[in-house]
Design a protein around this motif. Structure first.
Motif, mmCIF file in Angstrom:
data_model
loop_
_atom_site.group_PDB
_atom_site.id
_atom_site.type_symbol
_atom_site.label_atom_id
_atom_site.label_comp_id
_atom_site.label_asym_id
_atom_site.label_seq_id
_atom_site.Cartn_x
_atom_site.Cartn_y
_atom_site.Cartn_z
ATOM 1 N N ARG A 94 0.808 -1.241 0.000
ATOM 2 C CA ARG A 94 0.000 0.000 0.000
ATOM 3 C C ARG A 94 0.835 1.283 0.000
ATOM 4 O O ARG A 94 0.547 2.233 0.727
ATOM 5 C CB ARG A 94 -0.965 0.012 1.195
ATOM 6 C CG ARG A 94 -1.872 -1.208 1.171
ATOM 7 C CD ARG A 94 -3.212 -0.987 1.782
ATOM 8 N NE ARG A 94 -3.909 -2.257 1.856
ATOM 9 C CZ ARG A 94 -5.002 -2.481 2.554
ATOM 10 N NH1 ARG A 94 -5.543 -1.503 3.251
ATOM 11 N NH2 ARG A 94 -5.567 -3.650 2.557
ATOM 12 N N LEU A 96 2.234 4.690 -1.935
ATOM 13 C CA LEU A 96 1.691 5.629 -2.929
ATOM 14 C C LEU A 96 2.617 5.622 -4.141
ATOM 15 O O LEU A 96 3.793 5.991 -4.029
ATOM 16 C CB LEU A 96 1.582 7.025 -2.310
ATOM 17 C CG LEU A 96 0.583 7.068 -1.128
ATOM 18 C CD1 LEU A 96 0.811 8.291 -0.255
ATOM 19 C CD2 LEU A 96 -0.848 7.022 -1.622
ATOM 20 N N ASN A 104 7.056 8.509 0.728
ATOM 21 C CA ASN A 104 6.079 7.584 1.304
ATOM 22 C C ASN A 104 6.212 7.509 2.820
ATOM 23 O O ASN A 104 5.217 7.481 3.535
ATOM 24 C CB ASN A 104 6.239 6.181 0.700
ATOM 25 C CG ASN A 104 5.293 5.932 -0.467
ATOM 26 O OD1 ASN A 104 4.106 5.703 -0.291
ATOM 27 N ND2 ASN A 104 5.847 6.000 -1.675
#
Length: 233
Positions: A94, A96, A104
């Protein structure tokens, strides 16, 4: 809740509108600095158990305390404050995709408005800890799966949480990379962070003897110190 308990569930039920019970009467205490594996068949209630801890789900009945907060009765404005002390690591990372590894990790600190100078220092510290300082400028697509998970772990620990919830963190990784990730989590636990990890990885559980909580049909059926995986699926 005593001073040593980070997480406590008392007679926790989670039911859905269709009448299904994801959890049924779960009571458990997890102490500060523990490393706990949550195991059991698919659909047993492991993910619900994990989501209740970081308040992705709310119990239908019963009480959950995390770091002294009654999770089920939290006012909405308090939820971000409680989540600051809980880092979450997922199977699918998960991250970005358009942000660099550094960005991140920094994102988790920007959300709580950390001063820039302090943020830069801390982000580089955790990238060093996960062994990816030199890849700070790369985007997720330029990193291997294992490297992406290391960045996800760096993001989870950057705000110094007391608890890490790891939901199948090695599920998408090959065996060798999985061991690297487990050694990293072990090091984070050694430094004082409580870790609760759902996993299907029998080898990891059997070699790295930690506490094992087994869930079947929404109930805890086994809770062992230095336990084994104990399933053949």
């Amino acid at each position: 809740m005593g001073s040593d308990e980070v997480i406590e569930m008392q007679d926790v039920w989670k039911s859905y509108p269709n009448g299904a019970h994801a959890l049924q009467g779960v009571s458990v205490k997890i102490d500060r600095n523990e490393f706990v594996y949550v195991v059991g068949p698919s659909g047993a209630g492991k993910s619900t158990f994990m989501k209740l801890i970081y308040r992705e789900e709310v119990p239908t009945k019963g009480q959950i305390s995390v770091n002294g907060f009654n999770i089920g009765k939290l006012k909405p404005r308090k939820i971000p404050y409680v989540r600051r002390n809980i880092g979450v690591v997922f199977q699918d990372f998960r991250l970005l995709p358009k942000l660099t590894a550094y960005e991140n990790v920094a994102f988790a600190m920007e959300v709580i408005e950390t001063p820039t100078k302090q943020m830069k220092k801390r982000v580089m510290e955790v990238l060093e800890l996960v062994g990816l300082r030199e890849k700070a400028g790369r985007q997720p697509a330029q990193l291997s799966g294992g490297e992406q998970q290391r960045i996800a772990i760096a993001r989870a620990i950057v705000n110094n949480p007391s608890v890490i919830i790891a939901d199948e963190p090695t599920g998408n990784l090959d065996p060798e990379t999985s061991w690297d990730i487990m050694q990293l989590l072990d090091e984070i636990n050694f430094r004082g962070t409580t870790i609760v990890m759902a996993t299907h990885n029998k080898d990891i559980v059997n070699k790295m003897r930690k506490r094992v909580i087994a869930i079947e049909n929404g109930q805890i059926v086994r809770d062992q110190v230095r336990g084994e995986y104990g399933y053949d699926f």
